[in-house]
Design a protein around this motif. Sequence first.
Motif, PDB file in Angstrom:
ATOM      1  N   PRO A  60       0.838  -1.209   0.000  1.00  0.00           N
ATOM      2  CA  PRO A  60       0.000   0.000   0.000  1.00  0.00           C
ATOM      3  C   PRO A  60       0.874   1.261   0.000  1.00  0.00           C
ATOM      4  CG  PRO A  60       0.176  -0.836   2.230  1.00  0.00           C
ATOM      5  CD  PRO A  60       0.873  -1.838   1.335  1.00  0.00           C
ATOM      6  N   TRP A  61       0.215   2.417  -0.241  1.00  0.00           N
ATOM      7  CA  TRP A  61       0.909   3.697  -0.116  1.00  0.00           C
ATOM      8  C   TRP A  61       1.518   3.762   1.269  1.00  0.00           C
ATOM      9  CZ3 TRP A  61       2.425   7.363  -3.347  1.00  0.00           C
ATOM     10  CH2 TRP A  61       1.766   7.514  -4.565  1.00  0.00           C
ATOM     11  N   HIS A  62       2.781   4.148   1.334  1.00  0.00           N
ATOM     12  CA  HIS A  62       3.445   4.283   2.623  1.00  0.00           C
ATOM     13  C   HIS A  62       4.605   5.257   2.476  1.00  0.00           C
ATOM     14  CE1 HIS A  62       5.659   1.028   0.589  1.00  0.00           C
ATOM     15  NE2 HIS A  62       6.713   1.446   1.267  1.00  0.00           N
ATOM     16  N   VAL A  63       5.209   5.584   3.610  1.00  0.00           N
ATOM     17  CA  VAL A  63       6.309   6.553   3.624  1.00  0.00           C
ATOM     18  C   VAL A  63       7.304   6.148   4.714  1.00  0.00           C
ATOM     19  CG1 VAL A  63       5.126   8.175   5.184  1.00  0.00           C
ATOM     20  CG2 VAL A  63       6.825   9.032   3.550  1.00  0.00           C
ATOM     21  N   HIS A  64       8.576   6.521   4.504  1.00  0.00           N
ATOM     22  CA  HIS A  64       9.637   6.248   5.466  1.00  0.00           C
ATOM     23  C   HIS A  64      10.383   7.548   5.773  1.00  0.00           C
ATOM     24  CE1 HIS A  64       9.128   2.040   4.322  1.00  0.00           C
ATOM     25  NE2 HIS A  64       9.272   2.401   3.061  1.00  0.00           N
ATOM     26  N   PRO A  65      11.023   7.626   6.947  1.00  0.00           N
ATOM     27  CA  PRO A  65      11.833   8.806   7.274  1.00  0.00           C
ATOM     28  C   PRO A  65      13.262   8.693   6.748  1.00  0.00           C
ATOM     29  CG  PRO A  65      11.719   7.387   9.189  1.00  0.00           C
ATOM     30  CD  PRO A  65      10.858   6.747   8.114  1.00  0.00           C
ATOM     31  N   LEU A  95      14.989   4.740  -6.729  1.00  0.00           N
ATOM     32  CA  LEU A  95      15.107   5.388  -5.432  1.00  0.00           C
ATOM     33  C   LEU A  95      13.771   5.974  -5.018  1.00  0.00           C
ATOM     34  CD1 LEU A  95      16.842   6.518  -3.066  1.00  0.00           C
ATOM     35  CD2 LEU A  95      17.051   8.611  -4.432  1.00  0.00           C
ATOM     36  N   GLY A  96      13.376   5.687  -3.787  1.00  0.00           N
ATOM     37  CA  GLY A  96      12.250   6.345  -3.142  1.00  0.00           C
ATOM     38  C   GLY A  96      12.826   7.277  -2.086  1.00  0.00           C
ATOM     39  N   PRO A  97      12.877   8.590  -2.352  1.00  0.00           N
ATOM     40  CA  PRO A  97      13.481   9.511  -1.384  1.00  0.00           C
ATOM     41  C   PRO A  97      12.708   9.551  -0.069  1.00  0.00           C
ATOM     42  CG  PRO A  97      13.211  10.557  -3.531  1.00  0.00           C
ATOM     43  CD  PRO A  97      12.435   9.281  -3.561  1.00  0.00           C
ATOM     44  N   ARG A  98      13.417   9.805   0.998  1.00  0.00           N
ATOM     45  CA  ARG A  98      12.788   9.884   2.321  1.00  0.00           C
ATOM     46  C   ARG A  98      11.670  10.918   2.321  1.00  0.00           C
ATOM     47  NH1 ARG A  98      17.693  12.841   5.462  1.00  0.00           N
ATOM     48  NH2 ARG A  98      17.256  14.911   4.663  1.00  0.00           N
ATOM     49  N   GLY A  99      10.607  10.603   3.046  1.00  0.00           N
ATOM     50  CA  GLY A  99       9.492  11.527   3.186  1.00  0.00           C
ATOM     51  C   GLY A  99       8.562  11.587   1.996  1.00  0.00           C
ATOM     52  N   VAL A 100       8.842  10.840   0.908  1.00  0.00           N
ATOM     53  CA  VAL A 100       7.999  10.855  -0.280  1.00  0.00           C
ATOM     54  C   VAL A 100       7.171   9.561  -0.299  1.00  0.00           C
ATOM     55  CG1 VAL A 100       7.941  10.902  -2.803  1.00  0.00           C
ATOM     56  CG2 VAL A 100       9.651  12.254  -1.570  1.00  0.00           C
ATOM     57  N   PRO A 101       5.836   9.663  -0.234  1.00  0.00           N
ATOM     58  CA  PRO A 101       4.999   8.458  -0.264  1.00  0.00           C
ATOM     59  C   PRO A 101       5.216   7.670  -1.551  1.00  0.00           C
ATOM     60  CG  PRO A 101       3.712  10.355   0.424  1.00  0.00           C
ATOM     61  CD  PRO A 101       5.032  10.881  -0.072  1.00  0.00           C
ATOM     62  N   ARG A 122      16.806  -0.058  11.132  1.00  0.00           N
ATOM     63  CA  ARG A 122      15.544  -0.740  11.407  1.00  0.00           C
ATOM     64  C   ARG A 122      14.472  -0.240  10.447  1.00  0.00           C
ATOM     65  NH1 ARG A 122      12.094   1.003  15.310  1.00  0.00           N
ATOM     66  NH2 ARG A 122      12.498   3.178  15.580  1.00  0.00           N
ATOM     67  N   TRP A 123      13.453  -1.090  10.249  1.00  0.00           N
ATOM     68  CA  TRP A 123      12.363  -0.787   9.339  1.00  0.00           C
ATOM     69  C   TRP A 123      11.361   0.099  10.060  1.00  0.00           C
ATOM     70  CZ3 TRP A 123       8.707  -5.222   7.294  1.00  0.00           C
ATOM     71  CH2 TRP A 123       7.817  -4.702   6.363  1.00  0.00           C
ATOM     72  N   ILE A 124      11.158   1.297   9.518  1.00  0.00           N
ATOM     73  CA  ILE A 124      10.217   2.271  10.074  1.00  0.00           C
ATOM     74  C   ILE A 124       9.299   2.681   8.931  1.00  0.00           C
ATOM     75  CG2 ILE A 124       9.930   4.517  11.193  1.00  0.00           C
ATOM     76  CD1 ILE A 124      12.901   4.245  12.078  1.00  0.00           C
ATOM     77  N   GLN A 125       7.991   2.519   9.100  1.00  0.00           N
ATOM     78  CA  GLN A 125       7.057   2.786   8.008  1.00  0.00           C
ATOM     79  C   GLN A 125       5.718   3.254   8.552  1.00  0.00           C
ATOM     80  OE1 GLN A 125       6.923  -0.048   4.753  1.00  0.00           O
ATOM     81  NE2 GLN A 125       4.701  -0.230   4.970  1.00  0.00           N
ATOM     82  N   THR A 126       5.099   4.188   7.823  1.00  0.00           N
ATOM     83  CA  THR A 126       3.731   4.605   8.100  1.00  0.00           C
ATOM     84  C   THR A 126       2.916   4.368   6.846  1.00  0.00           C
ATOM     85  OG1 THR A 126       4.373   6.256   9.728  1.00  0.00           O
ATOM     86  CG2 THR A 126       2.215   6.539   8.687  1.00  0.00           C
TER      87      THR A 126
END
Length: 128
Positions: A60-65, A95-101, A122-126
Amino acid sequence: MTRRDFDPAEVLPDGRPAASARLFDPAGGGPWRGVVEGAALAGPVTVLAYGTDQPGEGPPWHVHPYDETFVVLEGRARFFVGEAVIEAAAGSVLLGPRGVPHRFENLGPGRLQTLDIHHAPRWIQTNL
């Protein structure tokens, strides 16, 4: 090809031992095949394996820091990264840049297999 990008005498080992972990069981099922967090290896990146045989399926749509690098190992995918839409096939790196869903889906036919490199221990995801 001979490379000499740096002088090995200028880079000293930091004392960490070599380490290993199992990313996935090849006989296992489901799209999320496995994860090895960098912290488990005393390293700076986390590695995930994702694969699906179903066209149209994907995370699904998600984002990482932090940044995420995707390696398409098998099949074809459509990546949605912010406003960008990128089609990729086996051998592609994105590349999926940080902060970009972002998200991606299997274009088919056949299996999509990716290796997803999270630039964090570590894996961090919203999920959005």
